[in-house]
Enzyme design. Sequence first.
Site, PDB file in Angstrom:
ATOM      1  CB  CYS A  30      -0.838  -0.120   0.884  1.00  0.00           C
ATOM      2  SG  CYS A  30      -2.443  -1.124   1.273  1.00  0.00           S
TER       3      CYS A  30
HETATM    4  C1  BEZ Z   1       0.939  -4.846   1.649  1.00  0.00           C
HETATM    5  O1  BEZ Z   1      -0.159  -4.060   1.946  1.00  0.00           O
HETATM    6  O2  BEZ Z   1       2.126  -4.705   1.606  1.00  0.00           O
HETATM    7  C2  BEZ Z   1       0.369  -5.911   2.398  1.00  0.00           C
HETATM    8  C3  BEZ Z   1      -1.432  -6.066   2.315  1.00  0.00           C
HETATM    9  C4  BEZ Z   1      -1.667  -7.105   2.961  1.00  0.00           C
HETATM   10  C5  BEZ Z   1      -1.258  -8.001   3.345  1.00  0.00           C
HETATM   11  C6  BEZ Z   1      -0.496  -8.869   2.376  1.00  0.00           C
HETATM   12  C7  BEZ Z   1       0.579  -7.425   2.335  1.00  0.00           C
END
Ligand code: BEZ
Length: 211
Positions: free
Chosen positions: A45
């Site tokens: 994100c």
């Molecule tokens: C991420 O944004 O890196 C992420 C969020 C939830 C699960 C796996 C990755």
Amino acid sequence: MSIQLGDEAPDFTADTTEGTIVFHEWLGNGWGVLFSHPKDFTPVCTTELGTVAKLKEEFDRRNVKVVAVSVDPLDSHERWIADIEDTQSTTMNFPIIADPDRKVADLYGMIHPNASDTMTVRSVFVIGPDKKVKLTITYPAATGRNFNEILRVIDSLQLTAGYSVATPANWNYGEDVIIVPAVSDEAAKEKFPKGWDAQRPYLRVTPQPNI
Ligand code: BEZ
């Protein structure tokens, strides 16, 4: 019931990192992209938000407002923005909705229980000036989105909203398009003065009409 293409985008009031917004009012008469993030302070994100900040001018050029949503409170978003700016070498320039009670996530069906009961998946909604949903895409949490693809689809949506054309596979702005089958050859002569290449009667390829 999930949101389908052509449905009105649900309206809501929410706190964001740029103040409270009433969604439809905030969209005004332009286009919008609402996209969800599983959680604050997650790596994928963080890269996505930095990428959208860097592409903001491209969204502006297309008259598209972008807004992210994450099911964490405002103070968490504000602390996260410092990390985004630092690690992605950019300045945040669009709002992130605080959705700790999952109001927006539930309205838009962004929680997929088979993936997670608590985190949203990576949903994307493109909304037209008529407030209707024009595109939905859903990615799993571990796969970051390609925002150049979202811009490419917006180019197609905006073009096909104004002309009787469809865009072929892998089309990019400026490339040839297809005259929709509903337009007769007779009508096409008027609408497409540059002519077309009829590879089949149903496959008529013409230069992009608005350039
Ligand atoms: C991420 O944004 O890196 C992420 C969020 C939830 C699960 C796996 C990755």
